[in-house]
Write a protein that holds these residues in place. Structure first.
Motif, PDB file in Angstrom:
ATOM      1  N   VAL A 163       0.850  -1.186   0.000  1.00  0.00           N
ATOM      2  CA  VAL A 163       0.000   0.000   0.000  1.00  0.00           C
ATOM      3  C   VAL A 163       0.889   1.240   0.000  1.00  0.00           C
ATOM      4  O   VAL A 163       1.907   1.286   0.690  1.00  0.00           O
ATOM      5  N   ILE A 164       0.521   2.271  -0.786  1.00  0.00           N
ATOM      6  CA  ILE A 164       1.266   3.528  -0.762  1.00  0.00           C
ATOM      7  C   ILE A 164       0.705   4.412   0.354  1.00  0.00           C
ATOM      8  O   ILE A 164      -0.434   4.236   0.801  1.00  0.00           O
ATOM      9  N   ASP A 165       1.483   5.352   0.815  1.00  0.00           N
ATOM     10  CA  ASP A 165       1.079   6.204   1.944  1.00  0.00           C
ATOM     11  C   ASP A 165      -0.242   6.942   1.714  1.00  0.00           C
ATOM     12  O   ASP A 165      -1.084   6.962   2.638  1.00  0.00           O
ATOM     13  N   PRO A 166      -0.495   7.579   0.548  1.00  0.00           N
ATOM     14  CA  PRO A 166      -1.778   8.278   0.369  1.00  0.00           C
ATOM     15  C   PRO A 166      -2.977   7.336   0.472  1.00  0.00           C
ATOM     16  O   PRO A 166      -4.010   7.695   1.044  1.00  0.00           O
ATOM     17  N   THR A 167      -2.863   6.124  -0.085  1.00  0.00           N
ATOM     18  CA  THR A 167      -3.972   5.162   0.012  1.00  0.00           C
ATOM     19  C   THR A 167      -4.189   4.728   1.448  1.00  0.00           C
ATOM     20  O   THR A 167      -5.337   4.633   1.916  1.00  0.00           O
ATOM     21  N   PHE A 168      -3.098   4.481   2.171  1.00  0.00           N
ATOM     22  CA  PHE A 168      -3.206   4.070   3.579  1.00  0.00           C
ATOM     23  C   PHE A 168      -3.914   5.155   4.395  1.00  0.00           C
ATOM     24  O   PHE A 168      -4.809   4.864   5.192  1.00  0.00           O
ATOM     25  N   ASN A 169      -3.502   6.391   4.204  1.00  0.00           N
ATOM     26  CA  ASN A 169      -4.095   7.482   4.986  1.00  0.00           C
ATOM     27  C   ASN A 169      -5.575   7.682   4.637  1.00  0.00           C
ATOM     28  O   ASN A 169      -6.385   7.993   5.511  1.00  0.00           O
ATOM     29  N   ALA A 170      -5.927   7.490   3.371  1.00  0.00           N
ATOM     30  CA  ALA A 170      -7.313   7.713   2.947  1.00  0.00           C
ATOM     31  C   ALA A 170      -8.243   6.580   3.387  1.00  0.00           C
ATOM     32  O   ALA A 170      -9.427   6.829   3.666  1.00  0.00           O
ATOM     33  N   TYR A 171      -7.718   5.350   3.452  1.00  0.00           N
ATOM     34  CA  TYR A 171      -8.573   4.192   3.749  1.00  0.00           C
ATOM     35  C   TYR A 171      -8.207   3.520   5.082  1.00  0.00           C
ATOM     36  O   TYR A 171      -8.609   2.378   5.323  1.00  0.00           O
TER      37      TYR A 171
END
Length: 208
Positions: A163-171
């Motif tokens: 998982v990339i950081d932006p996806t992790f933070n969003a979900y």
């Protein structure tokens, strides 16, 4: 002189002779009883001395019967019926069940993530998650991709499900750590993203 004494003895009357004989018999009886008394007094003393010299016999304690041993002749009592379960007390909240314990390995991480996903309404199965983990990271929670387009953009894919950081933070899923390297947080965030884009992680069969 002897003749005079004998003649005096001969002159004793019949009554005097009887009296003299009775007195002599009394003296003999007293002497005999004294000897017998001395003999009788010595016997208990000797018995006591012998008894003191003998070792005392050990006391014999009768063996106690077991507490639950049946008494001969009495009928056995029937077993008591089980007590009925008490109804819950109105207004009293029962204590929550103990929290499950998960092993610190891939199997434990997936099961922990599935329990959190179920509470949050996020779809996914053990097989779907496991299959994608093995393809993306081989089960290594510290895996990182430093060669694809995400890495080139400065946001490399990380963790079990890459998982990339932006996806992790969003979900990110509530109840998990705000740490992309945390195995459970990585799984739940990736499954939440896959649910929104593909319907479920079970529907993902390649890079996503």
């Amino acid at each position: 002189m002897l003749d005079k004494r004998l003649s005096a003895f001969r002159r004793l009357s019949l009554r005097d002779s009887v009296t003299l004989a009775v007195a002599a018999a009394g003296i003999i009886a007293v002497g005999t009883s004294s000897v017998v008394a001395l003999a009788d007094d010595s016997v208990p003393s000797r018995i006591a001395m012998v008894a003191e010299e003998q070792p005392a016999a050990p006391a014999v304690t009768p063996a106690a019967a077991p507490v639950d041993a049946p008494i001969p002749g009495l009928p056995e009592l029937p077993a008591l019926p089980a007590l009925p379960e008490l109804p819950p007390v109105p207004g009293l909240t029962p204590p929550p069940p103990p929290a499950p314990v998960y092993e610190d390995n891939l199997d434990g991480w997936i099961h922990h993530a599935l329990d959190i996903m179920a509470a949050q309404g996020i779809p996914g199965s053990y097989n779907g998650i496991y299959r994608n983990i093995m393809r993306e990271s081989g089960g290594n929670p510290q895996a990182i991709n430093l060669w694809d387009s995400n890495a080139a953009a400065g946001i490399p894919s990380k963790g079990l499900l890459q998982v990339i950081d932006p996806t992790f933070n969003a979900y990110h899923v509530e109840g998990t750590a705000w740490d992309i390297w945390d195995p459970v947080a990585n799984i739940t965030a990736a499954c939440n993203y896959a649910a929104h884009r593909y319907g479920s992680m079970d529907n993902v069969n390649s890079a996503y």
